[in-house]
Design a protein around this motif. Sequence first.
Motif, short mmCIF file in Angstrom:
data_model
loop_
_atom_site.label_atom_id
_atom_site.label_comp_id
_atom_site.label_asym_id
_atom_site.label_seq_id
_atom_site.Cartn_x
_atom_site.Cartn_y
_atom_site.Cartn_z
N THR A 57 0.83 -1.20 0.00
CA THR A 57 0.00 0.00 0.00
C THR A 57 0.87 1.26 0.00
OG1 THR A 57 -0.12 0.20 2.42
CG2 THR A 57 -1.75 -1.24 1.33
N ALA A 58 0.24 2.37 -0.37
CA ALA A 58 0.96 3.64 -0.36
C ALA A 58 1.42 4.00 1.05
CB ALA A 58 0.07 4.74 -0.93
N ARG A 59 0.64 3.59 2.07
CA ARG A 59 1.04 3.85 3.45
C ARG A 59 2.37 3.16 3.76
NH1 ARG A 59 -1.41 8.25 5.63
NH2 ARG A 59 -3.68 8.04 5.72
N ARG A 60 2.49 1.90 3.39
CA ARG A 60 3.73 1.16 3.64
C ARG A 60 4.86 1.71 2.77
NH1 ARG A 60 7.19 -0.68 6.90
NH2 ARG A 60 8.36 -2.53 6.28
N ALA A 61 4.54 2.06 1.52
CA ALA A 61 5.55 2.61 0.62
C ALA A 61 6.12 3.91 1.16
CB ALA A 61 4.94 2.83 -0.76
N GLN A 62 5.28 4.74 1.77
CA GLN A 62 5.75 6.00 2.34
C GLN A 62 6.76 5.74 3.44
OE1 GLN A 62 2.68 8.32 4.30
NE2 GLN A 62 3.79 10.22 3.99
N THR A 63 6.51 4.73 4.26
CA THR A 63 7.45 4.37 5.32
C THR A 63 8.80 3.98 4.75
OG1 THR A 63 5.73 3.66 6.86
CG2 THR A 63 7.91 2.69 7.16
N LEU A 64 8.77 3.24 3.62
CA LEU A 64 9.99 2.71 3.01
C LEU A 64 10.63 3.68 2.03
CD1 LEU A 64 8.65 -0.90 2.32
CD2 LEU A 64 10.20 -0.20 4.16
N LYS A 65 10.03 4.85 1.87
CA LYS A 65 10.52 5.85 0.91
C LYS A 65 10.52 5.29 -0.51
CE LYS A 65 11.49 8.84 4.20
NZ LYS A 65 11.00 8.06 5.36
N ALA A 66 9.52 4.46 -0.80
CA ALA A 66 9.36 3.89 -2.15
C ALA A 66 8.33 4.70 -2.92
CB ALA A 66 8.93 2.43 -2.06
N HIS A 67 8.49 4.80 -4.22
CA HIS A 67 7.55 5.55 -5.04
C HIS A 67 6.23 4.78 -5.17
CE1 HIS A 67 10.38 8.64 -6.24
NE2 HIS A 67 11.26 7.71 -6.59
N LYS A 102 15.93 -0.87 3.26
CA LYS A 102 15.41 -2.08 2.63
C LYS A 102 15.81 -2.18 1.16
CE LYS A 102 12.76 -2.96 6.30
NZ LYS A 102 12.96 -4.10 7.19
N GLY A 103 16.28 -1.12 0.60
CA GLY A 103 16.42 -1.04 -0.84
C GLY A 103 17.79 -1.43 -1.37
N PRO A 104 18.04 -0.98 -2.60
CA PRO A 104 17.17 -0.06 -3.33
C PRO A 104 15.86 -0.73 -3.79
CG PRO A 104 18.96 -0.79 -4.75
CD PRO A 104 19.24 -1.34 -3.38
N LEU A 105 14.77 0.00 -3.65
CA LEU A 105 13.45 -0.51 -4.05
C LEU A 105 13.07 0.15 -5.37
CD1 LEU A 105 11.58 -0.38 -0.62
CD2 LEU A 105 12.76 -2.33 -1.67
N VAL A 106 12.91 -0.65 -6.39
CA VAL A 106 12.57 -0.15 -7.72
C VAL A 106 11.08 -0.37 -7.93
CG1 VAL A 106 12.97 -0.37 -10.19
CG2 VAL A 106 14.86 -0.72 -8.57
N ALA A 107 10.35 0.72 -8.11
CA ALA A 107 8.90 0.64 -8.29
C ALA A 107 8.55 0.61 -9.78
CB ALA A 107 8.22 1.82 -7.62
N ALA A 108 7.66 -0.31 -10.14
CA ALA A 108 7.23 -0.41 -11.53
C ALA A 108 6.32 0.76 -11.88
CB ALA A 108 6.48 -1.73 -11.74
N ARG A 109 6.40 1.19 -13.14
CA ARG A 109 5.51 2.24 -13.64
C ARG A 109 4.87 1.75 -14.93
NH1 ARG A 109 8.96 7.79 -13.33
NH2 ARG A 109 6.87 8.56 -13.65
N GLY A 110 3.72 2.30 -15.22
CA GLY A 110 3.03 1.94 -16.44
C GLY A 110 2.23 0.66 -16.28
N GLY A 111 1.25 0.50 -17.15
CA GLY A 111 0.38 -0.66 -17.05
C GLY A 111 -0.64 -0.46 -15.95
N SER A 112 -1.63 -1.29 -15.95
CA SER A 112 -2.71 -1.17 -14.98
C SER A 112 -2.35 -1.85 -13.66
CB SER A 112 -4.00 -1.79 -15.53
OG SER A 112 -5.01 -1.80 -14.54
N ALA A 113 -2.69 -1.19 -12.56
CA ALA A 113 -2.51 -1.78 -11.23
C ALA A 113 -3.86 -2.04 -10.57
CB ALA A 113 -1.68 -0.86 -10.36
N THR A 114 -4.93 -2.04 -11.36
CA THR A 114 -6.27 -2.22 -10.81
C THR A 114 -6.43 -3.57 -10.13
OG1 THR A 114 -7.21 -0.79 -12.52
CG2 THR A 114 -8.74 -2.23 -11.36
#
Length: 359
Positions: A57-67, A102-114
Amino acid sequence: MSFSPDLSETLARARADLRMGVPVILGELLVLSAETLTERRLADVMALDGETVLAITARRAQTLKAHAYDGELSRIVLPADVTVKWVHGVANPADDLAVPMKGPLVAARGGSATAHATAIALVKSARLLPAIVTAPLEAAHAFAQTHGLTYIDAAAAARYLEENSPLHSVIHARLPIEVSEAGRLHIFRPEDGGEEHYAIEIGRPDRSAPVLCRLHSACFTGDVMGSLKCDCGPQLHAALAQMGAEGHGVLLYLNQEGRGIGLANKMRAYSLQDQGFDTVEANHRLGFEDDERDFRLGADILKTMGFSQVRLLTNNPRKVDMMNLCDVSVAERVPLAVGENRHNTAYLATKAAKSGHLL
């Protein structure tokens, strides 16, 4: 004639699979719970074609400084040498202070995340950590049949998980209790295979007048064990006592432990509180919102029992707002300020400051 499970039954089966570490297929996506992931299943997933990600979730990502490019979630690309320990370290904040990087954490972009968002909603409803390992599939339905996996239509599941499951009365019977011998316990069971919820009716309340009512969320630690970390136990007993004194009332006991995250996750939050985080910060580090409860359940039970007006015993304005939105009129908010002690003073202050409770 058809013996096949409907969507509600299929989702109940999927929750059980995920809790046991068995993958499910959601649309064109293979989904595993990060919490129950094993090395064997991780190796099998990594052997598949396509980009394998850990969605948090975005909440967890914020903690980890992940996009969080996908808004409400982030898809972390799994490294080629990934281990279950690495997945658990990203999904579970238990060792965040000991291993802050924890990283580096590479966040995927593009495509649907629905579908990923729907899968996270599903693991939340299974009371698991809100983190999933996923891989895209071609011919997903055939893959599910070949491997004996539960297949779920992603779009239908998304709509279903946004709704509250219909509740049905199972049984009610006389239950004399300490505050009133004129007690009656009602059992309500949801269609989705989730936890049952209860209503304790005191006396014979007039259905045409506002009834004294409490929406009480289950708290094993406070209600049963007498925990001093919260005010739940004292609120439960004070509400029942007031109903007994007035001779009538309805207490709804909703099985939404830990503000809707389940007892295991609640204990994870307690462990984080021992590290210095407040109750809201702990929930966010786990990947949850401040409060994951669904108070529509209470309104549904009240209307089923014939009540349309309440005098609501609560310090939480959200409960008042939700009752009014669900066509249960709140004629009066009755304060319930009890249970403060030296162990929960900071907890109560956080509820007031960050969650808007009127204390």
